[in-house]
Structure formats: C-alpha cells, structure tokens
Design a protein around this motif. Structure first.
Motif, mmCIF file in Angstrom:
data_model
loop_
_atom_site.group_PDB
_atom_site.id
_atom_site.type_symbol
_atom_site.label_atom_id
_atom_site.label_comp_id
_atom_site.label_asym_id
_atom_site.label_seq_id
_atom_site.Cartn_x
_atom_site.Cartn_y
_atom_site.Cartn_z
ATOM 1 N N LEU A 68 65.243 117.153 4.954
ATOM 2 C CA LEU A 68 65.391 115.883 4.252
ATOM 3 C C LEU A 68 64.735 114.779 5.070
ATOM 4 O O LEU A 68 65.091 114.567 6.233
ATOM 5 C CB LEU A 68 66.872 115.566 4.038
ATOM 6 C CG LEU A 68 67.213 114.190 3.451
ATOM 7 C CD1 LEU A 68 66.635 114.040 2.052
ATOM 8 C CD2 LEU A 68 68.728 113.971 3.440
ATOM 9 N N VAL A 69 63.768 114.091 4.459
ATOM 10 C CA VAL A 69 63.077 112.987 5.132
ATOM 11 C C VAL A 69 63.414 111.708 4.385
ATOM 12 O O VAL A 69 62.867 111.433 3.310
ATOM 13 C CB VAL A 69 61.549 113.207 5.170
ATOM 14 C CG1 VAL A 69 60.874 112.082 5.952
ATOM 15 C CG2 VAL A 69 61.214 114.555 5.780
ATOM 16 N N GLU A 70 64.333 110.928 4.951
ATOM 17 C CA GLU A 70 64.734 109.673 4.330
ATOM 18 C C GLU A 70 63.877 108.517 4.845
ATOM 19 O O GLU A 70 63.229 108.616 5.878
ATOM 20 C CB GLU A 70 66.217 109.406 4.603
ATOM 21 C CG GLU A 70 67.131 110.461 3.992
ATOM 22 C CD GLU A 70 68.599 110.200 4.244
ATOM 23 O OE1 GLU A 70 69.283 109.703 3.335
ATOM 24 O OE2 GLU A 70 69.059 110.502 5.361
ATOM 25 N N ASN A 71 63.888 107.413 4.099
ATOM 26 C CA ASN A 71 63.105 106.224 4.456
ATOM 27 C C ASN A 71 61.624 106.551 4.626
ATOM 28 O O ASN A 71 60.962 106.063 5.544
ATOM 29 C CB ASN A 71 63.669 105.583 5.725
ATOM 30 C CG ASN A 71 65.121 105.156 5.566
ATOM 31 O OD1 ASN A 71 65.447 104.392 4.665
ATOM 32 N ND2 ASN A 71 65.986 105.686 6.412
ATOM 33 N N ALA A 72 61.132 107.380 3.730
ATOM 34 C CA ALA A 72 59.716 107.765 3.738
ATOM 35 C C ALA A 72 59.012 107.088 2.571
ATOM 36 O O ALA A 72 59.184 107.476 1.418
ATOM 37 C CB ALA A 72 59.576 109.285 3.644
ATOM 38 N N HIS A 73 58.234 106.074 2.864
ATOM 39 C CA HIS A 73 57.491 105.339 1.838
ATOM 40 C C HIS A 73 56.129 105.997 1.658
ATOM 41 O O HIS A 73 55.241 105.849 2.509
ATOM 42 C CB HIS A 73 57.337 103.874 2.259
ATOM 43 C CG HIS A 73 56.572 103.049 1.281
ATOM 44 N ND1 HIS A 73 56.020 101.826 1.597
ATOM 45 C CD2 HIS A 73 56.253 103.268 -0.029
ATOM 46 C CE1 HIS A 73 55.394 101.335 0.547
ATOM 47 N NE2 HIS A 73 55.526 102.197 -0.448
ATOM 48 N N VAL A 74 55.979 106.761 0.583
ATOM 49 C CA VAL A 74 54.735 107.503 0.356
ATOM 50 C C VAL A 74 53.596 106.519 0.085
ATOM 51 O O VAL A 74 53.679 105.669 -0.803
ATOM 52 C CB VAL A 74 54.875 108.493 -0.815
ATOM 53 C CG1 VAL A 74 53.534 109.160 -1.104
ATOM 54 C CG2 VAL A 74 55.930 109.543 -0.492
ATOM 55 N N LEU A 75 52.521 106.666 0.858
ATOM 56 C CA LEU A 75 51.356 105.798 0.732
ATOM 57 C C LEU A 75 50.249 106.437 -0.081
ATOM 58 O O LEU A 75 49.560 105.773 -0.856
ATOM 59 C CB LEU A 75 50.816 105.446 2.128
ATOM 60 C CG LEU A 75 51.798 104.771 3.091
ATOM 61 C CD1 LEU A 75 51.176 104.647 4.479
ATOM 62 C CD2 LEU A 75 52.199 103.401 2.562
ATOM 63 N N GLU A 76 50.116 107.761 0.090
ATOM 64 C CA GLU A 76 48.996 108.446 -0.549
ATOM 65 C C GLU A 76 49.252 109.944 -0.590
ATOM 66 O O GLU A 76 49.854 110.500 0.331
ATOM 67 C CB GLU A 76 47.714 108.160 0.243
ATOM 68 C CG GLU A 76 46.431 108.643 -0.404
ATOM 69 C CD GLU A 76 45.206 108.282 0.415
ATOM 70 O OE1 GLU A 76 44.080 108.389 -0.118
ATOM 71 O OE2 GLU A 76 45.362 107.885 1.590
ATOM 72 N N VAL A 77 48.809 110.571 -1.654
ATOM 73 C CA VAL A 77 48.873 112.025 -1.761
ATOM 74 C C VAL A 77 47.442 112.548 -1.802
ATOM 75 O O VAL A 77 46.676 112.223 -2.718
ATOM 76 C CB VAL A 77 49.639 112.493 -3.012
ATOM 77 C CG1 VAL A 77 49.703 114.025 -3.048
ATOM 78 C CG2 VAL A 77 51.039 111.905 -3.040
#
Length: 290
Positions: free
Chosen positions: A109-118
C-alpha cells in the motif's frame, strides 16, 4: 493514462479486458491442469492499481483473492497507490482495518502518492516527502473517484468546484429549475456527500415524484435530505468483509454474508436470473432445514 492502463469504469469494458488478460491464449501442452498461457504470464508480475477509495480497495482485494488464492499465481505482487490515505472518506477504523488486512496479505500500500504520469510499464508519482518516484508495473488498473462528464461544465448549468451539477433539496438545478439531476453527476447544495450508491439509490423516488409534480405545475416539490450516517460494507475477498457506520466498525464472515444478502436482494429487483437464483437458494435452504 488511458494508453497504458485499464480503466475500471465503465465496468462492462473492464470486465471484458480483465477476462482477456486472464484467459486469452491457448493452453501449452493441452493438459487440463495447465493454466492458460496469459495466466502463467502473470507469475512474478506486478499489478499496479491506482485509487484508494472503496471501489479501488475492494477491487484490489478481490484481485488478490482471485489471482493469489484461487488461481494460485506464484510471485505476483499487487500494489495499491492512493493520492491521500486509503478510504479517506471513511472512519479511522476503516483505515486501520484495511492497512492490517493489506499487511497480512502481503499487498503493498502506497499512500500519499500523487500520480504525475503513466508511461509504458512505469508509474511516476510524487510521494509524501514531495520526491518524484518512478516504479515499474506489468499491468496497471485505474480506479479513481467518480469524475463529472466533461460536457457538464460547458452546459450552462451551475456546477460545484469539481464540475458536478449543483442541485437544491428538490434535486433541481439551482440555475435551471426545469432540469433535475441525481446520483453521481450531482451535488446537493449544503449537503455534500461521497459519490456512493447508498445515496444514489435513495434519490430515485423523490426524483421521479418531483419531475411528475413539476410537469403538473411545480407546486409542493418533495424535499430530499441525504442521510448523514450510512452503512458501508466492503468485501475484502475470501467471503470476508468490513462494515462501517458512523464512527464504528466491525468485520468478519458474517459481514460478508450480510453484504451478499443485501446486494443479491437488490439485484434481484432488476435481473430475473439473479432473482431465480435467489429463489432456488431459498428453496434449497428450506429443504435442508426440513
């Protein structure tokens, strides 16, 4: 993100894509005990899932149960990324229970992860320390919160800060009184609630009644106020579930049975196959008790 991910919504498109991922391809060797080639390709693979709301959390745990427990795929790693904390709209018990379940099942579980790009096979996100991190995946599923249809902001209807139609207590557009909106596409002014089916299903009756009254002259529209406390039941796989209401929480196999009964009973209203199946189960249980 769409180019390198499988979006969960709309659900029918996701189901067909998921089935293709699991069972497409021929069997190597032809033996019945062999897994389909695509299934074996998942061994030692990493599946990333973006979205830590109730839908993403439930899907993540269902995936783990199906692939690790039922299909027994070796070396599979499932990772859930969420922009804030997991189940941010739920109570403290929910988050504590889910973190414990994820840990026990070896789901990262990775919390506080603001995805920028895939990118192709890679997820770039900003972590809790504002550092940009890049992690690899073999398959990525996208299950973020409900978002409004893009055309709404250009429709002329007044919308809230997120782009959902703003309605009053009669489910009536605050800017266009001849327009009504309900469910996930709307926000009731003064009564913000999570985008969840538990609210949408209760809006059907007052919506129908108010449209009817509007057509008859618009007098005495029915007031609708969404409930403050509501029951949330989240399946975590293996016929086990977590239940939440207000600031309280509970979990167990009995919670899953309750959820299954509620869901099946609801679906039986609209699907004859489910209704017939429910009737058969009821008859079988009655005979077993004789």
């Amino acid at each position: 993100a769409e180019q390198y991910t499988t979006t969960v919504k709309p659900i029918d498109r996701f189901v067909s894509r998921f089935d293709e991922l699991l069972v497409a391809g021929s069997l190597d060797g032809g033996g019945k005990s062999e897994k389909p080639r695509r299934m074996r390709d998942l061994e030692d693979a990493t599946i990333a899932l973006v979205g830590g709301g109730a839908g993403g959390t439930e899907l993540c745990l269902a995936l783990h149960h199906r692939l690790s427990t039922v299909e027994k795929i070796r070396g599979l790693q499932i990772v859930l990324y969420t922009r804030g904390v997991i189940l941010s709209s739920q109570n403290t018990y929910a988050r504590r229970a889910m973190r414990d379940i994820f840990k026990r099942r070896n789901i990262r579980l990775v919390e506080n992860a603001h995805v920028l790009e895939v990118l192709e096979g890679k997820l770039r996100f900003e972590d809790s320390k504002k550092a940009v991190v890049e992690e690899s995946f073999d398959h990525c599923l996208w299950c973020t919160n409900a978002s409004p249809a893009s055309w709404l902001k250009n429709s002329g209807l007044e919308v809230d800060s997120k782009g959902f139609v703003l309605v009053n207590e009669y489910l009536q557009s605050v800017s266009h009184p001849d327009v009504f909106a309900a469910g996930d596409c709307a926000t009731i002014r003064g009564h913000p609630r999570p985008k969840a089916g538990v609210f949408a299903v209760r809006q059907g009756a007052p919506l129908m009644e108010n449209i009817s009254r509007k057509l008859q002259g618009g007098l005495n529209l029915r007031n609708y106020t969404p409930q403050v406390k509501y029951l949330s039941l989240i399946s975590v796989g293996n016929k086990y579930a977590v239940g939440l209401r207000g600031g309280f929480g509970f979990q167990g196999e009995w919670v899953w049975k309750l959820k299954n009964w509620i869901d099946t009973k609801w679906m039986a209203k609209y699907t004859t196959e489910v209704r017939d199946s429910l009737l058969m189960m009821t008859n079988q249980n009655a005979k077993a008790g004789e």
